[in-house]
Design an enzyme around this catalytic site. Sequence first.
Site, mmCIF file in Angstrom:
data_model
loop_
_atom_site.group_PDB
_atom_site.id
_atom_site.type_symbol
_atom_site.label_atom_id
_atom_site.label_comp_id
_atom_site.label_asym_id
_atom_site.label_seq_id
_atom_site.Cartn_x
_atom_site.Cartn_y
_atom_site.Cartn_z
ATOM 1 N N HIS A 1 -91.259 -3.417 76.045
ATOM 2 C CA HIS A 1 -91.325 -4.863 76.270
ATOM 3 C C HIS A 1 -91.030 -5.689 75.020
ATOM 4 O O HIS A 1 -90.456 -6.769 75.117
ATOM 5 C CB HIS A 1 -92.709 -5.222 76.804
ATOM 6 C CG HIS A 1 -92.870 -6.663 77.191
ATOM 7 N ND1 HIS A 1 -92.134 -7.254 78.200
ATOM 8 C CD2 HIS A 1 -93.679 -7.653 76.692
ATOM 9 C CE1 HIS A 1 -92.479 -8.528 78.319
ATOM 10 N NE2 HIS A 1 -93.405 -8.789 77.412
ATOM 11 N N SER B 1 -90.612 -13.068 77.372
ATOM 12 C CA SER B 1 -91.774 -12.900 78.241
ATOM 13 C C SER B 1 -92.271 -14.257 78.731
ATOM 14 O O SER B 1 -91.545 -14.972 79.405
ATOM 15 C CB SER B 1 -92.863 -12.120 77.494
ATOM 16 O OG SER B 1 -93.833 -11.596 78.372
ATOM 17 N N ASP C 1 -89.363 -1.266 80.356
ATOM 18 C CA ASP C 1 -90.365 -2.334 80.191
ATOM 19 C C ASP C 1 -91.421 -2.192 81.288
ATOM 20 O O ASP C 1 -91.134 -2.355 82.465
ATOM 21 C CB ASP C 1 -89.681 -3.700 80.285
ATOM 22 C CG ASP C 1 -90.608 -4.858 79.907
ATOM 23 O OD1 ASP C 1 -91.838 -4.705 80.051
ATOM 24 O OD2 ASP C 1 -90.102 -5.896 79.474
#
Length: 285
Positions: free
Chosen positions: A263, A140, A227
């Site tokens: 995610h 991320s 995600d």
Amino acid sequence: MDAQDCQAAASPEPPGPPARSCVAAWWDMVDRNLRHTVPSCRGEDAKGKDCCWYEAALRDGNPIIVYLHGSAEHRAASHRLKLVKVLSDGGFHVLSVDYRGFGDSTGKPTEEGLTTDAICVYEWTKARSGITPVCLWGHSLGTGVATNAAKVLEEKGCPVDAIVLEAPFTNMWVASINYPLLKIYRNIPGFLRTLMDALRKDKIVFPNDENVKFLSSPLLILHGEDDRTVPLEYGKKLYEIARNAYRNKERVKMVIFPPGFQHNLLCKSPTLLITVRDFLSKQWS
């Protein structure tokens, strides 16, 4: 047997050119915050050992991953610990650090600061790993930190041994504008301008889409199909940009994981470890 953790020891006057590029205060942070998890196959050996043993273990031939986490919480978040265990069980050393301003690290988090932290961890590791390869793994927000650091190291003539980008975005501006929780505010007059002004003021860009154009390191992109935090389309776009830019197309690969991992939970995929090991083995053979 679970891998053993040990805080890395930082020398007051770290040896070698890589270390001299880092300010002394940063080494204090390393002493407090760099967490070294050895491969689980060495868990018994690690029992009761001091930090000098852990540093020496980086030369044992088992590949090393420097893990750069996302924007929420700290290195000890549950999903991050699960990933570390998966990688440790797979034969990797894993070095995790909280950037400045995260966890128990001091300082203010800025893009420049986080990038400096990542570069220093990588150089610290390379100075101690001998011929053992070291991979930067960003998740991320950490993908932006990873490509920023990799670009700087590439420009210094020291390309990163490999890069893994888990759930990457193209750049922070696009990611912020399209962040799910912010979409409901997009029609408010002046909202987008205020958001962009804030990012511009703090010099927050994390331009993955530009950085990958300058890299030559093996690059593996991992993304979950479901995600919703960083949609799959961003990972696909980044892959396209990287593949078009790389001269050696075999050095760039993307793997899309089926729904169920969202995610933060690719660590639960039964194919994650073999995917990573196969890619790195081929690149490092």
